[in-house]
Motif scaffolding. Structure first.
Motif, PDB file in Angstrom:
ATOM      1  N   ALA A   1      -6.842  12.309   8.234  1.00  0.00           N
ATOM      2  CA  ALA A   1      -6.937  10.899   7.865  1.00  0.00           C
ATOM      3  C   ALA A   1      -5.637  10.383   7.272  1.00  0.00           C
ATOM      4  CB  ALA A   1      -8.062  10.701   6.855  1.00  0.00           C
ATOM      5  N   VAL A   2      -5.405   9.078   7.486  1.00  0.00           N
ATOM      6  CA  VAL A   2      -4.348   8.340   6.831  1.00  0.00           C
ATOM      7  C   VAL A   2      -5.051   7.371   5.895  1.00  0.00           C
ATOM      8  CG1 VAL A   2      -2.389   6.759   7.114  1.00  0.00           C
ATOM      9  CG2 VAL A   2      -2.832   8.552   8.834  1.00  0.00           C
ATOM     10  N   VAL A   3      -4.681   7.401   4.609  1.00  0.00           N
ATOM     11  CA  VAL A   3      -5.393   6.680   3.564  1.00  0.00           C
ATOM     12  C   VAL A   3      -4.430   5.757   2.828  1.00  0.00           C
ATOM     13  CG1 VAL A   3      -6.829   6.963   1.492  1.00  0.00           C
ATOM     14  CG2 VAL A   3      -6.819   8.735   3.266  1.00  0.00           C
ATOM     15  N   VAL A   4      -4.886   4.548   2.504  1.00  0.00           N
ATOM     16  CA  VAL A   4      -4.106   3.613   1.689  1.00  0.00           C
ATOM     17  C   VAL A   4      -4.574   3.763   0.257  1.00  0.00           C
ATOM     18  CG1 VAL A   4      -3.534   1.191   1.270  1.00  0.00           C
ATOM     19  CG2 VAL A   4      -3.870   2.010   3.602  1.00  0.00           C
ATOM     20  N   LEU A   5      -3.644   4.079  -0.629  1.00  0.00           N
ATOM     21  CA  LEU A   5      -3.966   4.248  -2.054  1.00  0.00           C
ATOM     22  C   LEU A   5      -3.644   2.987  -2.822  1.00  0.00           C
ATOM     23  CD1 LEU A   5      -2.498   7.822  -2.558  1.00  0.00           C
ATOM     24  CD2 LEU A   5      -4.862   7.188  -2.041  1.00  0.00           C
ATOM     25  N   LYS A   6      -4.344   2.784  -3.919  1.00  0.00           N
ATOM     26  CA  LYS A   6      -4.038   1.624  -4.760  1.00  0.00           C
ATOM     27  C   LYS A   6      -2.882   1.919  -5.664  1.00  0.00           C
ATOM     28  CE  LYS A   6      -8.247   2.806  -7.145  1.00  0.00           C
ATOM     29  NZ  LYS A   6      -9.258   2.503  -8.014  1.00  0.00           N
TER      30      LYS A   6
ATOM     31  N   LEU B   1      -8.101  12.204  -4.328  1.00  0.00           N
ATOM     32  CA  LEU B   1      -7.049  11.186  -4.346  1.00  0.00           C
ATOM     33  C   LEU B   1      -7.465   9.935  -5.120  1.00  0.00           C
ATOM     34  CD1 LEU B   1      -5.948  11.311  -0.600  1.00  0.00           C
ATOM     35  CD2 LEU B   1      -4.696  12.222  -2.569  1.00  0.00           C
ATOM     36  N   GLY B   2      -8.730   9.877  -5.534  1.00  0.00           N
ATOM     37  CA  GLY B   2      -9.242   8.673  -6.166  1.00  0.00           C
ATOM     38  C   GLY B   2      -9.461   7.560  -5.162  1.00  0.00           C
ATOM     39  N   ALA B   3      -9.716   7.927  -3.909  1.00  0.00           N
ATOM     40  CA  ALA B   3      -9.868   6.950  -2.828  1.00  0.00           C
ATOM     41  C   ALA B   3     -11.315   6.913  -2.331  1.00  0.00           C
ATOM     42  CB  ALA B   3      -8.931   7.302  -1.674  1.00  0.00           C
ATOM     43  N   LYS B   4     -11.648   5.828  -1.672  1.00  0.00           N
ATOM     44  CA  LYS B   4     -12.968   5.621  -1.079  1.00  0.00           C
ATOM     45  C   LYS B   4     -12.817   5.568   0.447  1.00  0.00           C
ATOM     46  CE  LYS B   4     -15.160   4.410  -5.022  1.00  0.00           C
ATOM     47  NZ  LYS B   4     -15.118   5.593  -5.828  1.00  0.00           N
ATOM     48  N   PRO B   5     -13.914   5.750   1.184  1.00  0.00           N
ATOM     49  CA  PRO B   5     -13.828   5.684   2.650  1.00  0.00           C
ATOM     50  C   PRO B   5     -13.221   4.392   3.193  1.00  0.00           C
ATOM     51  CG  PRO B   5     -15.880   6.705   2.031  1.00  0.00           C
ATOM     52  CD  PRO B   5     -15.255   6.181   0.751  1.00  0.00           C
ATOM     53  N   ASP B   6     -13.446   3.248   2.514  1.00  0.00           N
ATOM     54  CA  ASP B   6     -12.903   1.996   3.043  1.00  0.00           C
ATOM     55  C   ASP B   6     -11.392   1.873   2.853  1.00  0.00           C
ATOM     56  OD1 ASP B   6     -12.813   1.425   0.322  1.00  0.00           O
ATOM     57  OD2 ASP B   6     -13.820  -0.517   0.507  1.00  0.00           O
ATOM     58  N   GLN B   7     -10.761   2.924   2.309  1.00  0.00           N
ATOM     59  CA  GLN B   7      -9.311   2.955   2.196  1.00  0.00           C
ATOM     60  C   GLN B   7      -8.675   3.782   3.325  1.00  0.00           C
ATOM     61  OE1 GLN B   7      -9.957   3.598  -2.347  1.00  0.00           O
ATOM     62  NE2 GLN B   7      -7.763   3.433  -2.023  1.00  0.00           N
ATOM     63  N   VAL B   8      -9.506   4.349   4.202  1.00  0.00           N
ATOM     64  CA  VAL B   8      -9.002   5.132   5.332  1.00  0.00           C
ATOM     65  C   VAL B   8      -8.618   4.177   6.459  1.00  0.00           C
ATOM     66  CG1 VAL B   8      -9.573   6.857   7.091  1.00  0.00           C
ATOM     67  CG2 VAL B   8     -10.360   7.170   4.724  1.00  0.00           C
TER      68      VAL B   8
ATOM     69  N   GLY C   1       0.798  -1.224   0.000  1.00  0.00           N
ATOM     70  CA  GLY C   1       0.000   0.000   0.000  1.00  0.00           C
ATOM     71  C   GLY C   1       0.828   1.271   0.000  1.00  0.00           C
ATOM     72  N   ARG C   2       0.391   2.241  -0.806  1.00  0.00           N
ATOM     73  CA  ARG C   2       0.946   3.594  -0.732  1.00  0.00           C
ATOM     74  C   ARG C   2       0.078   4.352   0.246  1.00  0.00           C
ATOM     75  NH1 ARG C   2       0.826   6.926  -5.428  1.00  0.00           N
ATOM     76  NH2 ARG C   2      -1.220   6.066  -5.774  1.00  0.00           N
ATOM     77  N   VAL C   3       0.668   5.208   1.044  1.00  0.00           N
ATOM     78  CA  VAL C   3      -0.072   5.903   2.089  1.00  0.00           C
ATOM     79  C   VAL C   3      -0.136   7.392   1.775  1.00  0.00           C
ATOM     80  CG1 VAL C   3      -0.125   6.448   4.554  1.00  0.00           C
ATOM     81  CG2 VAL C   3       0.592   4.184   3.806  1.00  0.00           C
ATOM     82  N   ALA C   4      -1.323   7.973   1.946  1.00  0.00           N
ATOM     83  CA  ALA C   4      -1.519   9.419   1.817  1.00  0.00           C
ATOM     84  C   ALA C   4      -2.021   9.945   3.152  1.00  0.00           C
ATOM     85  CB  ALA C   4      -2.531   9.727   0.715  1.00  0.00           C
ATOM     86  N   TYR C   5      -1.634  11.161   3.469  1.00  0.00           N
ATOM     87  CA  TYR C   5      -2.047  11.804   4.707  1.00  0.00           C
ATOM     88  C   TYR C   5      -2.899  13.011   4.338  1.00  0.00           C
ATOM     89  CZ  TYR C   5       1.655   8.947   6.639  1.00  0.00           C
ATOM     90  OH  TYR C   5       2.441   7.874   6.997  1.00  0.00           O
TER      91      TYR C   5
END
Length: 159
Positions: free
Chosen positions: A154-159, A95-102, A56-60
């Protein structure tokens, strides 16, 4: 979003959430861990721990307050919380992310008291459903702008 799969391993309840990926075999999953010998945090809108996959790549995401698009802040705590989560959703979308990636939330509440927990829990459950991230609430005397009553990062996992 895939359905949560619950596993019971050595006294831990582990829920695995599928994160949608772009037509690849690389299916990143956040693993939620709620040990059975600890208080169940799910009714309060969070999980004890979340494991991020190695790939996983992580975004803050910086703290999102309750300002609307003009910068205006309602004096009402519940309105600010709802707007802050809408702002968080906009940041996720960017970020192209969804809540279940938080994986993790940190919330800051001015003059916190127990009456504010219901508002917080409702908003978290509305946004995250069963994919509840790990979360920490920090009571504070004030935030960056005097009328701010709430902030969420939030800390988010990106695809």
């Amino acid at each position: 979003m895939s359905r949560a799969i619950k596993h019971l391993i050595g006294g831990l309840i582990i829920m695995t959430m599928g994160i949608p990926t772009a037509a690849t075999a690389n299916d990143l999953k956040l693993t939620i861990v709620n040990p059975q010998n600890l208080y169940d945090p799910a009714p309060n809108g969070y999980s004890t721990a979340v494991i991020v996959p190695r790939e996983g790549r992580v975004a803050y995401i910086s703290g999102q307050g309750g300002q609307d698009s003009t910068g205006a802040l309602s004096p009402d705590f519940a309105v600010q919380v709802k707007q802050a989560y809408a702002n968080l959703r906009s940041a996720l979308d960017a970020l192209g992310a969804k809540p279940d990636q938080v994986a993790k939330l940190t919330v800051f509440v001015v003059d916190h008291d127990m009456s504010k927990l219901e508002v917080l829990t409702r908003n978290v459950k509305d946004m995250f459903g069963e994919a509840l991230p790990a979360q920490t609430l920090i009571p504070v005397p004030k935030l960056a702008i005097d009328p701010m009553l709430f902030e969420v990062e939030a800390v988010v996992v990106l695809k």
